[in-house]
Structures are given as structure tokens and as C-alpha cells.
Design a protein around this motif. Structure first.
Motif, mmCIF file in Angstrom:
data_model
loop_
_atom_site.group_PDB
_atom_site.id
_atom_site.type_symbol
_atom_site.label_atom_id
_atom_site.label_comp_id
_atom_site.label_asym_id
_atom_site.label_seq_id
_atom_site.Cartn_x
_atom_site.Cartn_y
_atom_site.Cartn_z
ATOM 1 N N ALA A 1 0.828 -1.199 0.000
ATOM 2 C CA ALA A 1 0.000 0.000 0.000
ATOM 3 C C ALA A 1 0.862 1.249 0.000
ATOM 4 O O ALA A 1 0.468 2.286 -0.546
ATOM 5 C CB ALA A 1 -0.918 -0.008 1.220
ATOM 6 N N HIS A 2 2.041 1.170 0.585
ATOM 7 C CA HIS A 2 2.918 2.338 0.661
ATOM 8 C C HIS A 2 3.496 2.706 -0.708
ATOM 9 O O HIS A 2 3.832 3.867 -0.944
ATOM 10 C CB HIS A 2 4.045 2.089 1.659
ATOM 11 C CG HIS A 2 3.545 1.870 3.047
ATOM 12 N ND1 HIS A 2 4.267 1.176 4.001
ATOM 13 C CD2 HIS A 2 2.386 2.240 3.658
ATOM 14 C CE1 HIS A 2 3.577 1.132 5.134
ATOM 15 N NE2 HIS A 2 2.443 1.764 4.944
ATOM 16 N N ALA B 1 0.293 3.918 -2.871
ATOM 17 C CA ALA B 1 -0.216 5.201 -2.394
ATOM 18 C C ALA B 1 0.178 6.347 -3.318
ATOM 19 O O ALA B 1 -0.502 7.375 -3.355
ATOM 20 C CB ALA B 1 0.297 5.472 -0.982
ATOM 21 N N LEU C 1 -2.646 6.506 -5.696
ATOM 22 C CA LEU C 1 -3.833 6.978 -4.990
ATOM 23 C C LEU C 1 -3.769 8.490 -4.800
ATOM 24 O O LEU C 1 -4.796 9.170 -4.747
ATOM 25 C CB LEU C 1 -3.929 6.287 -3.624
ATOM 26 C CG LEU C 1 -5.144 6.601 -2.764
ATOM 27 C CD1 LEU C 1 -6.427 6.160 -3.456
ATOM 28 C CD2 LEU C 1 -5.019 5.939 -1.400
ATOM 29 N N GLY C 2 -2.564 9.056 -4.724
ATOM 30 C CA GLY C 2 -2.385 10.481 -4.498
ATOM 31 C C GLY C 2 -2.339 11.303 -5.774
ATOM 32 O O GLY C 2 -1.951 12.478 -5.735
ATOM 33 N N ARG D 1 -5.714 13.057 -1.583
ATOM 34 C CA ARG D 1 -4.999 12.692 -0.364
ATOM 35 C C ARG D 1 -5.889 11.855 0.560
ATOM 36 O O ARG D 1 -7.019 12.261 0.875
ATOM 37 C CB ARG D 1 -4.541 13.939 0.405
ATOM 38 C CG ARG D 1 -3.496 14.774 -0.335
ATOM 39 C CD ARG D 1 -2.184 14.041 -0.452
ATOM 40 N NE ARG D 1 -1.175 14.848 -1.130
ATOM 41 C CZ ARG D 1 -0.961 14.838 -2.447
ATOM 42 N NH1 ARG D 1 -1.698 14.061 -3.229
ATOM 43 N NH2 ARG D 1 -0.027 15.595 -2.989
ATOM 44 N N PRO D 2 -5.392 10.701 0.995
ATOM 45 C CA PRO D 2 -6.124 9.945 2.010
ATOM 46 C C PRO D 2 -6.322 10.782 3.270
ATOM 47 O O PRO D 2 -5.395 11.474 3.704
ATOM 48 C CB PRO D 2 -5.207 8.742 2.288
ATOM 49 C CG PRO D 2 -4.315 8.649 1.092
ATOM 50 C CD PRO D 2 -4.131 10.049 0.604
ATOM 51 N N LEU E 1 4.351 8.602 -0.786
ATOM 52 C CA LEU E 1 4.094 8.599 0.653
ATOM 53 C C LEU E 1 5.420 8.778 1.389
ATOM 54 O O LEU E 1 6.427 8.164 1.042
ATOM 55 C CB LEU E 1 3.454 7.270 1.050
ATOM 56 C CG LEU E 1 2.591 7.245 2.314
ATOM 57 C CD1 LEU E 1 1.418 8.206 2.200
ATOM 58 C CD2 LEU E 1 2.091 5.825 2.557
ATOM 59 N N ALA F 1 2.557 10.068 5.503
ATOM 60 C CA ALA F 1 1.639 8.982 5.831
ATOM 61 C C ALA F 1 0.764 9.413 7.001
ATOM 62 O O ALA F 1 1.288 9.765 8.052
ATOM 63 C CB ALA F 1 2.419 7.723 6.183
ATOM 64 N N TRP G 1 -4.790 1.303 5.269
ATOM 65 C CA TRP G 1 -3.744 0.826 4.376
ATOM 66 C C TRP G 1 -3.881 -0.667 4.107
ATOM 67 O O TRP G 1 -3.552 -1.144 3.015
ATOM 68 C CB TRP G 1 -2.369 1.147 4.949
ATOM 69 C CG TRP G 1 -2.096 2.608 5.007
ATOM 70 C CD1 TRP G 1 -1.813 3.363 6.103
ATOM 71 C CD2 TRP G 1 -2.113 3.539 3.903
ATOM 72 N NE1 TRP G 1 -1.652 4.681 5.767
ATOM 73 C CE2 TRP G 1 -1.828 4.823 4.425
ATOM 74 C CE3 TRP G 1 -2.334 3.407 2.530
ATOM 75 C CZ2 TRP G 1 -1.761 5.955 3.620
ATOM 76 C CZ3 TRP G 1 -2.273 4.536 1.729
ATOM 77 C CH2 TRP G 1 -1.994 5.793 2.274
ATOM 78 N N PHE H 1 -6.756 -0.891 1.519
ATOM 79 C CA PHE H 1 -6.307 -0.359 0.236
ATOM 80 C C PHE H 1 -5.265 -1.266 -0.407
ATOM 81 O O PHE H 1 -5.271 -1.486 -1.622
ATOM 82 C CB PHE H 1 -5.745 1.052 0.410
ATOM 83 C CG PHE H 1 -5.071 1.579 -0.825
ATOM 84 C CD1 PHE H 1 -5.801 1.804 -1.984
ATOM 85 C CD2 PHE H 1 -3.701 1.819 -0.843
ATOM 86 C CE1 PHE H 1 -5.177 2.270 -3.140
ATOM 87 C CE2 PHE H 1 -3.080 2.292 -1.987
ATOM 88 C CZ PHE H 1 -3.811 2.515 -3.141
#
Length: 416
Positions: free
Chosen positions: A198-199, A202, A205-206, A211-212, A301, A368, A378, A381
């Protein structure tokens, strides 16, 4: 009245003389640097809990330089495993300060700040301006910056110099897809990455500023898994699967494939540098390619480590000032050389050769989030990202992650 004037003048001159004498006596305590606080003239010792090994070596060398300026202040480094740091502080702070300063992952800052175990940075504006935005965000709780971010890790694009020249590196995701499709075979791969992480995912995702947990990463209700940026970014993520040609399971240890010299490009974090160096690789690092229509690298992230001042310290001014010194270019460069960790401030460095790529990436990274529920987020996701990589529908899988995190309430009817 004329008789009184000489007496008044004499009295004023006497008073001025006394004030001058007092100022002369106080002058040794007035700092030369106007931003420097007035520190104690007593002999004191500051205790710093930090990582064993290279972490202790760094604090010891920083302490020597600090002690040259402040010979009455001794700094003692004690090695404590970072995984146990927050628990050790939690256990000891209530009974009296065992450390004036200690370093923790930024995800531990919130619980320590909310428990009133740590102090905010003394000069909020100056500290924020000194470090990367992601580093400042990482150490911020409720709008207040706690401590001093001293390192920051993030993902970027690694390349094998034996398989691709720097001039050939893709500048956009379209370029990267084209390169990965045209390079490879059974024994070689154009691009590898761990889609289950997930890291790493991310970054996608960004996309487009998504942004989460919201822009500040502090809104537990703002999952932002179904936004335009999330959909577009994860669609690019899915397209990489066709270019890479390997399943999420086959790429679970993508770093091993890259370290073996069988891949030209690898998206991974700065935490993999040691592994590649141990493998004897000749590699470089550059920021992630830019999205279509954008000039800067795709975000990533960031994970910071923060030097915190214990709220129970008997010397908070001196501890805060020592921690601030760790953000200087000299100290940040020294830390990177000794520990291999990335700086939290922008440095014009030439060594190690991969540092410049990470520093460029950190300029667009985001911290994060550490809000309650971040771990579950996380996890959900990451599972969705793996399914998307292996062919799952982008919208459907992200919606499934939302449902996992926000299950619908059970509907019960009245019995007849």
C-alpha cells in the motif's frame, strides 16, 4: 525649580550608571544570534534516546560540535530500539524524565502529543520552513508541530545503470509504459514493483492532488478512495501490470528481482537502498515520472522520524535548541553519511549519488497519515491494489475497500 534641576540631572545620571552596570553584568547571557535562546550557564547533561549503532554515533558527533559552542552542556546518547521507543517513553515519562530527547517514527507522534508527553517545536514557523512540507506535516497534530523531523523516507524510481542510461529514463508514465513494454522477456523485465504494498501504491492513490484523510491527512472521514484522482491514478497503476508482465504474487519481492540485475527499473522506497548496495548494484534514483499534463513528479508517501522533547525534561530549552541544531545542513549531511537515512531538509548534495533523486521526490511527497484507523485503511487499500493489479475493476475494488472500512449498518425490522 532652578535649584532642583541639578539634583534631578545628578539623580538621572546615577540611575543610568546603575542600569549600565546591570546591563554589563547581564550581557554574557545575551546570545549573539538573535534567534538563539538564552541557555543555562550551569553544567547540565542532556540524555538522548536514539537508534543503537549509527544513530548513537551520529548523536555523539553532533554532541561534540554542540559542546564546543556550549561547553557546560553535555549530551549523552543512549541506544534504544526505535520499535520500543514510544512504549519506553510512555512507561517512564509519568515517573520522571529518563530522556530529554528521543526519536520516534512520525506515526507515534500523535499518541505521545495527545498524552501530553512531548513538547511542540519552540519556533513553529521557522521549523516548518526549514524542512520538507511532508516532514512538517508528518509531525503535526491538531495544527501544532511537535518536535523536529530529522529524517524522511519515500519511494522513487530506481534504475539499473547496466541496463538503461540516464538519458533514456522515462519522464512521463506514458514513456514508462512504452519502455516497459518494449524491454524485457523471460529473463529481463522493464519494470518491477510490489503491487501488494500500500505504501508504494499510495503514489497512484495520491494522483491529481488526492490525499487519504484529506489535504492535511487528519480527517478520519475523508477516505478519498473514490475521487477522480484516485480512479485516474489507480487506472495507471493497473496499466503497469500489462507492461510489467508479472502478477502481484510474482512481484511480492520485486526488490529481489531488481537486486539480481534482471530488471531495468524498480519503484520502491529508500529503505531498499541497503539491499541494493549489498548486492553490489550500480544503480541510480530519480523522482517518479509526471502525470500527463503535469510538470512535477507523481507524489509519494513519506515516512519521517522525529526528534521529540520530553515534556518531563528538566532542561526543555536546551533540549529544544540541541534538536534544532540537528536540522542544520551540516548535521543533516553528517546524519545521511553515517546512517544512510535521507534528510528532512533540502540539501545540495553530490554524495551518495542516489540522494539527489530522493530529495527531488521528497519535494512533492505527502506524509503517511497517523489518524485513528490509518492501519486498517492501508490494509484495505493494499488488498484492493493487489486485486486491481491482477485484473480487478478499479472502481469496483476501491468501492469494496470503502465498504470494508465503512460497513453499512444492519437493518433490523420489528417482529410481528
Amino acid at each position: 525649580m532652578k535649584r532642583l534641576l541639578p539634583l534631578l540631572l545628578a539623580a538621572m545620571m546615577l540611575l543610568a550608571g546603575c542600569m549600565d552596570a546591570e546591563e554589563e553584568e547581564a550581557s554574557p547571557d545575551v546570545p549573539v544570534d538573535p534567534d538563539e535562546p538564552v541557555l543555562t550557564s550551569r553544567d547540565i547533561t542532556l540524555t538522548v534516546w536514539t537508534d543503537p549503532g549509527a544513530g548513537v554515533d551520529f548523536i555523539n558527533q553532533a554532541a561534540e560540535l554542540f559542546n564546543q559552542r556550549y561547553p557546560n552542556i553535555t549530551v549523552q546518547a543512549v541506544g534504544v530500539d526505535s520499535a520500543d521507543m514510544a512504549q519506553a517513553v510512555w512507561a517512564e515519562s509519568a515517573s520522571g524524565a529518563r530522556a530529554d530527547l528521543f526519536i520516534v517514527p512520525h506515526t507515534d507522534v500523535r499518541q505521545l502529543a495527545e498524552a501530553l508527553f512531548v513538547l511542540p517545536a519552540r519556533d513553529q514557523t521557522r521549523t516548518r520552513n526549514a524542512v520538507f512540507p511532508a516532514s512538517a506535516q508528518a509531525a503535526t497534530v491538531g495544527g501544532v508541530l511537535y518536535g523536529y523531523p530529522v529524517t524522511t523516507d519515500t519511494a522513487a524510481l530506481f534504475y539499473n545503470k547496466r541496463l538503461i542510461e540516464e538519458e533514456e529514463l522515462p519522464e512521463t508514465w506514458e514513456d514508462l509504459l512504452a519502455f516497459a513494454r518494449g524491454f524485457g522477456g523471460e529473463e529481463r523485465h522493464g519494470l518491477v514493483m510490489n503491487p501488494q504494498s500500500a505504501h508504494i501504491a499510495a503514489s497512484f492513490l495520491g494522483a491529481r492532488g488526492n490525499r487519504p484523510f484529506g489535504p492535511g491527512g487528519d480527517d478520519p472521514e475523508a477516505l478519498n478512495l473514490d475521487t477522480h484522482g484516485a480512479i485516474e491514478g489507480m487506472t495507471i497503476f493497473k496499466e503497469l501490470r500489462g507492461a510489467a508482465g508479472l502478477s502481484s504474487e510474482e512481484l511480492a519481492d520485486a526488490e529481489r528481482i531488481f537486486a539480481s540485475g534482471r530488471a531495468a527499473l524498480c519503484i520502491t522506497g529508500s529503505w531498499s537502498v541497503g539491499r541494493f548496495l549489498s548486492a553490489g548494484m550500480d544503480f541510480g534514483v530519480v523522482p517518479l515520472p509526471a502525470l500527463m499534463g503535469e510538470e512535477t513528479a507523481l507524489t509519494s508517501l513519506a515516512f519521517s522520524r522525529v526528534m521529540l522533547v520530553n515534556a518531563y525534561s528538566e532542561h526543555p530549552d536546551e533540549a529544544s535548541w540541541f534538536a534544532w541544531q540537528l536540522l542544520s545542513e551540516e548535521m543533516q549531511t553528517l546524519r545521511m553519511e553515517l546512517t544512510g537515512e535521507l534528510p528532512s531538509v533540502e540539501l545540495a548534495v553530490r554524495s551518495p549519488p542516489y540522494a539527489a533523486g530522493f530529495i527531488g521526490q521528497l519535494a512533492v511527497a505527502y506524509a503517511a497519515p497517523s489518524v485513528p484507523g490509518a492501519s486498517a485503511y492501508w490494509s484495505a487499500f493494499g488488498d484492493a491494489a493487489a486485486r486491481i493489479w491482477d485484473g480487478g475493476d478499479v472502481r469496483g475494488e476501491l468501492s469494496a475497500a470503502i465498504a470494508e472500512l465503512r460497513p453499512a449498518p444492519e437493518i433490523t425490522g420489528e417482529e410481528d
